[in-house]
Design an enzyme around this catalytic site. Structure first.
Site, PDB file in Angstrom:
ATOM      1  N   HIS A   9      -3.549 -20.361   1.580  1.00 22.06           N
ATOM      2  CA  HIS A   9      -2.528 -19.155   1.536  1.00 22.06           C
ATOM      3  C   HIS A   9      -2.146 -18.924   2.975  1.00 22.06           C
ATOM      4  O   HIS A   9      -0.960 -18.813   3.184  1.00 22.06           O
ATOM      5  CB  HIS A   9      -3.239 -18.023   0.943  1.00 22.06           C
ATOM      6  CG  HIS A   9      -2.379 -16.839   0.537  1.00 22.06           C
ATOM      7  ND1 HIS A   9      -2.125 -15.750   1.325  1.00 22.06           N
ATOM      8  CD2 HIS A   9      -1.353 -16.608  -0.447  1.00 22.06           C
ATOM      9  CE1 HIS A   9      -1.233 -15.016   0.982  1.00 22.06           C
ATOM     10  NE2 HIS A   9      -0.798 -15.472  -0.217  1.00 22.06           N
ATOM     11  N   HIS A  59       2.238 -19.281  -5.869  1.00 20.17           N
ATOM     12  CA  HIS A  59       0.860 -18.813  -6.495  1.00 20.17           C
ATOM     13  C   HIS A  59       0.439 -19.307  -7.949  1.00 20.17           C
ATOM     14  O   HIS A  59      -0.808 -19.210  -8.116  1.00 20.17           O
ATOM     15  CB  HIS A  59       1.273 -17.214  -6.265  1.00 20.17           C
ATOM     16  CG  HIS A  59       0.985 -16.713  -5.102  1.00 20.17           C
ATOM     17  ND1 HIS A  59       2.355 -16.633  -4.248  1.00 20.17           N
ATOM     18  CD2 HIS A  59       0.295 -16.428  -4.059  1.00 20.17           C
ATOM     19  CE1 HIS A  59       2.036 -16.157  -3.183  1.00 20.17           C
ATOM     20  NE2 HIS A  59       1.019 -16.001  -2.832  1.00 20.17           N
ATOM     21  N   HIS A  79      -3.612 -11.968  -8.166  1.00 19.62           N
ATOM     22  CA  HIS A  79      -2.599 -12.851  -8.572  1.00 19.62           C
ATOM     23  C   HIS A  79      -2.623 -13.453  -9.894  1.00 19.62           C
ATOM     24  O   HIS A  79      -1.687 -13.655 -10.349  1.00 19.62           O
ATOM     25  CB  HIS A  79      -2.556 -14.061  -7.531  1.00 19.62           C
ATOM     26  CG  HIS A  79      -1.706 -13.491  -6.418  1.00 19.62           C
ATOM     27  ND1 HIS A  79      -0.321 -13.439  -6.359  1.00 19.62           N
ATOM     28  CD2 HIS A  79      -2.012 -12.760  -4.969  1.00 19.62           C
ATOM     29  CE1 HIS A  79       0.069 -13.074  -5.086  1.00 19.62           C
ATOM     30  NE2 HIS A  79      -0.980 -12.820  -4.374  1.00 19.62           N
ATOM     31  N   HIS A 132       6.604 -16.392   0.767  1.00 19.07           N
ATOM     32  CA  HIS A 132       6.919 -14.932   0.334  1.00 19.07           C
ATOM     33  C   HIS A 132       8.335 -14.621   0.467  1.00 19.07           C
ATOM     34  O   HIS A 132       9.156 -15.436   1.129  1.00 19.07           O
ATOM     35  CB  HIS A 132       5.821 -13.876   1.015  1.00 19.07           C
ATOM     36  CG  HIS A 132       4.427 -14.273   0.730  1.00 19.07           C
ATOM     37  ND1 HIS A 132       3.647 -15.091   1.392  1.00 19.07           N
ATOM     38  CD2 HIS A 132       3.779 -13.619  -0.172  1.00 19.07           C
ATOM     39  CE1 HIS A 132       2.395 -15.059   1.034  1.00 19.07           C
ATOM     40  NE2 HIS A 132       2.520 -14.265  -0.065  1.00 19.07           N
ATOM     41  N   PHE A 163      -1.628 -11.753   5.147  1.00 12.16           N
ATOM     42  CA  PHE A 163      -1.703 -13.095   4.455  1.00 12.16           C
ATOM     43  C   PHE A 163      -2.710 -13.949   4.793  1.00 12.16           C
ATOM     44  O   PHE A 163      -3.399 -14.826   4.098  1.00 12.16           O
ATOM     45  CB  PHE A 163      -0.147 -13.570   4.701  1.00 12.16           C
ATOM     46  CG  PHE A 163       0.812 -12.849   3.875  1.00 12.16           C
ATOM     47  CD1 PHE A 163       0.619 -12.298   2.619  1.00 12.16           C
ATOM     48  CD2 PHE A 163       2.000 -13.036   4.405  1.00 12.16           C
ATOM     49  CE1 PHE A 163       1.651 -11.385   2.074  1.00 12.16           C
ATOM     50  CE2 PHE A 163       3.268 -12.167   3.821  1.00 12.16           C
ATOM     51  CZ  PHE A 163       2.943 -11.660   2.548  1.00 12.16           C
ATOM     52  N   HIS A 182      -2.493  -5.150  -2.199  1.00 14.42           N
ATOM     53  CA  HIS A 182      -2.919  -5.814  -0.975  1.00 14.42           C
ATOM     54  C   HIS A 182      -3.339  -4.873  -0.018  1.00 14.42           C
ATOM     55  O   HIS A 182      -4.506  -4.895   0.509  1.00 14.42           O
ATOM     56  CB  HIS A 182      -1.917  -6.764  -0.438  1.00 14.42           C
ATOM     57  CG  HIS A 182      -2.106  -8.218  -1.015  1.00 14.42           C
ATOM     58  ND1 HIS A 182      -2.980  -9.266  -0.671  1.00 14.42           N
ATOM     59  CD2 HIS A 182      -1.440  -8.983  -2.110  1.00 14.42           C
ATOM     60  CE1 HIS A 182      -2.769 -10.386  -1.101  1.00 14.42           C
ATOM     61  NE2 HIS A 182      -1.740 -10.266  -1.856  1.00 14.42           N
ATOM     62  N   HIS A 223       2.700  -5.769  -6.165  1.00 13.22           N
ATOM     63  CA  HIS A 223       1.842  -6.961  -5.499  1.00 13.22           C
ATOM     64  C   HIS A 223       1.564  -6.568  -4.207  1.00 13.22           C
ATOM     65  O   HIS A 223       0.439  -6.507  -3.574  1.00 13.22           O
ATOM     66  CB  HIS A 223       2.991  -8.230  -5.391  1.00 13.22           C
ATOM     67  CG  HIS A 223       2.169  -9.112  -4.382  1.00 13.22           C
ATOM     68  ND1 HIS A 223       3.133  -9.371  -3.083  1.00 13.22           N
ATOM     69  CD2 HIS A 223       1.391 -10.160  -4.210  1.00 13.22           C
ATOM     70  CE1 HIS A 223       2.545 -10.269  -2.507  1.00 13.22           C
ATOM     71  NE2 HIS A 223       1.439 -10.707  -3.239  1.00 13.22           N
TER      72      HIS A 223
END
Ligand SMILES: *[C@@H]1O[C@H](CO)[C@@H](O)[C@H](O)[C@H]1NC(C)=O
Ligand SMILES: *[C@@H]1O[C@H](CO)[C@@H](O)[C@H](O)[C@H]1NC(C)=O
Ligand SMILES: *[C@@H]1O[C@H](CO)[C@@H](O)[C@H](O)[C@H]1NC(C)=O
Length: 535
Positions: free
Chosen positions: A119, A146, A309, A137, A296, A271, A267
């Site tokens: 990632h 993903h 995810h 992204h 990230f 996070h 999403h």
């Protein structure tokens, strides 16, 4: 339109062309491994270790394309809040085996850290292609990248515990029962527990899918209702066209940000909610940059990442059942874009987006769980059904570009057509588009957009027909050495349904209101328009 040039900078002209793919587009090729290099922390210095994959065969051009293996039995991914103790034990065992590899065989590509690094490498600028940074992204690469990542992760875990039907759980945040950290990730001392979580997730706290680090003073019930309304807006109202759901076409090396609806919310808020609050002065060894989930580069180090995810991936399947034009993209440059992964036998492979459109063909599916958001269409009219007088607010042409959004801003905007027939609406979606949104990309940013909103609108309650949607951003950087910290983004909101719900279909002009929620003091917006778009 002339004023647009005032803010032309980093962004170039792409922002305006989100929904119009260029004829000459090329697929995004797999990363060039030889160029894999240092990466930068979102909003910070270099990542303190390399996140490039372990040594590859000398001649990387011989890496084969992956073929989906024959399958005997589907792996079924279940809601994380419903799994039993037997499953939790198995999952813990698999993750601890992965973590053991970090110690006994640090260069093993199946190790926990090596897997998390995938990632980091794809998201923190490790890879360059023709000198341009690869980023998965903020574009249509988000869902398929993903999906493939979790696909191999799940197979690796299954292989480690010798269970070919092992499936990851999914964090069912689109259902009130799943709007908390799943309990299995909250057992201290187990391999699923991440010490570097934000303490706020530890107390069976209900999450706020729109939150950006702020404590929200409201009831759990209102939070859950707002979450479901956000889901409805992101899945249904604002995603009638594939490019709105998946995100804009990816142009290698650009910094145009046009993520799809679900990438933006929920999403990113999930996070941020799970990661620590960035604290640049934190003592050595303590999280500084939102670790783990809030950045990230480190997100894959929290086992809950893959669970989060899982549900993002499930939303892709759910969206396709909603009808209309909600189907996979068909552009060859999307279908032929490629990534690189190791499979569960440590063999390197190239994969194509076109091979990951059907999860059953890939050997897994999702156990069903209620999707109450399908019915959470806002239906309370705060303006009591009145259509606001557009002459009481300035026209958009008088106030754009705007150079800061520190108070609410209302303006009137012309529509390209009014009184559209059903056939016309079926053919073309009406899209409210903000271009050249410029802000400091080290900040959390959110603003909300309303149509026909009067002073009775309550921003803390999203159950209002006037609420159109939100713009959000997670801190990030573009490329190493880029120190002007300006992002250029586009926000597109599909408003056909909203115009109907607010009795505005016959109007040639409408009132639009922007409401700053977080980090908007330095936010500028170049221009706004309503477009009719053939999805
Ligand atoms: C969890 O809740 C208890 C009781 O309300 C409280 O005392 C404690 O501080 C909370 N812990 C965190 C990390 O929020
Ligand atoms: C929105 O508010 C109206 C009026 O209070 C209520 O009838 C409706 O159930 C609410 N909708 C949702 C999704 O909560
Ligand atoms: C901004 O707009 C919201 C929603 O319309 C409203 O509740 C709030 O009072 C407004 N704030 C200001 C400062 O105008």
């Amino acid at each position: 339109m002339l004023k647009r040039n005032v803010l032309l900078g980093l962004g170039g002209l792409y922002g305006a062309a989100n929904l119009a793919p260029l004829a000459t587009a090329a697929p995004s090729p797999p990363p060039d491994f030889k160029t894999c290099s240092k990466t930068t922390i979102t909003n910070g210095p270099e990542v303190p270790y390399s996140c490039c994959p372990p040594p590859l065969p000398k001649d990387t051009s011989t890496i084969p394309y992956y073929k989906l293996p024959p399958m005997n039995k589907l792996r079924i991914r279940s809601p994380a809040h419903l799994v039993d103790e037997e499953y939790i034990a198995k999952y813990n065992l698999a993750i601890s085996q992965m973590k053991d590899l970090d110690k006994t065989d640090p260069l093993n590509p199946l190790g926990f850290k090596q897997q998390a690094n995938i990632h980091c490498a794809y998201c923190n600028d490790a890879y360059a292609i023709d000198g341009k940074v690869l980023q998965v992204h903020n574009s249509w690469l988000f869902f398929p990248f993903h999906r493939w990542y979790l696909y191999f992760y799940e197979r690796i875990l299954g292989k480690l515990i010798d269970d070919p039907t092992f499936a990851l759980p999914y964090w069912n945040w689109d259902n009130p029962k799943g709007m908390r950290l799943p309990p299995m990730f909250d057992r201290e001392g187990t391999s699923l527990y991440d010490e570097r979580c934000n303490p706020q997730v530890r107390n069976r706290t209900v999450m706020d899918l729109g939150t950006f680090g702020d404590k929200v003073d409201t009831t759990e019930l209102l939070l859950q209702t707002n979450n479901l309304i956000l889901m409805y807006r992101q899945m249904v109202t604002n995603a009638p066209c594939p490019l709105l759901f998946f995100g804009a076409r990816y142009v290698l090396g650009t910094n145009i940000e046009a993520p799809g609806t679900i990438e933006k919310i929920p999403h990113i808020p999930v996070h941020i909610w799970t990661g620590t609050v960035p604290e640049l002065n934190a003592p050595e060894g303590k999280p500084k940059y939102g670790e783990d989930m809030g950045n990230f580069y480190s997100a894959g180090l929290d086992p809950v990442f893959y669970c989060h995810h899982g549900n993002v991936d499930r939303m892709w399947n759910e969206w396709k059942t909603l009808g209309g034009k909600r189907k996979d993209l068909t552009q060859p440059e999307w279908l032929n874009s490629e990534f690189f992964f190791y499979d569960e036998n440590k063999n390197p492979y190239l994969v194509k987006i076109g091979d990951c459109l059907d999860t059953k063909k890939m050997g897994y599916d999702y156990a069903s769980s209620p999707t109450p958001w399908r019915k959470f269409k806002p239906n309370k009219k705060s303006s009591a059904g009145k259509v606001l007088d557009t002459s009481l607010v300035p026209p958009a042409s008088k106030i754009f570009p705007i150079f800061k959004l520190d108070v609410n801003i209302s303006f009137s905007l012309d529509r390209p057509a009014s009184s559209r027939t059903q056939v016309e609406k079926d053919n073309k979606e009406e899209i409210l588009t903000f271009n050249f949104i410029k802000y400091d990309n080290r900040e959390y940013v959110r603003f909300d957009v309303y149509l026909n909103a009067d002073k009775n609108v309550k921003p803390e309650d999203l159950n209002q027909t006037e609420y159109a949607g939100s713009y959000t951003s997670l801190p990030h950087t573009h490329k190493p050495g880029d120190d002007d910290h300006v992002s250029s983004a586009t926000l597109q909101l599909a408003i056909t349904e909203l115009l109907e719900d607010n009795g505005l279909e016959k109007k040639e002009k409408i009132v639009v209101t922007l409401v700053p929620r977080k980090g908007c003091e330095g936010l500028a917006i170049g221009c706004v328009e309503i477009m009719l778009v053939d999805c």
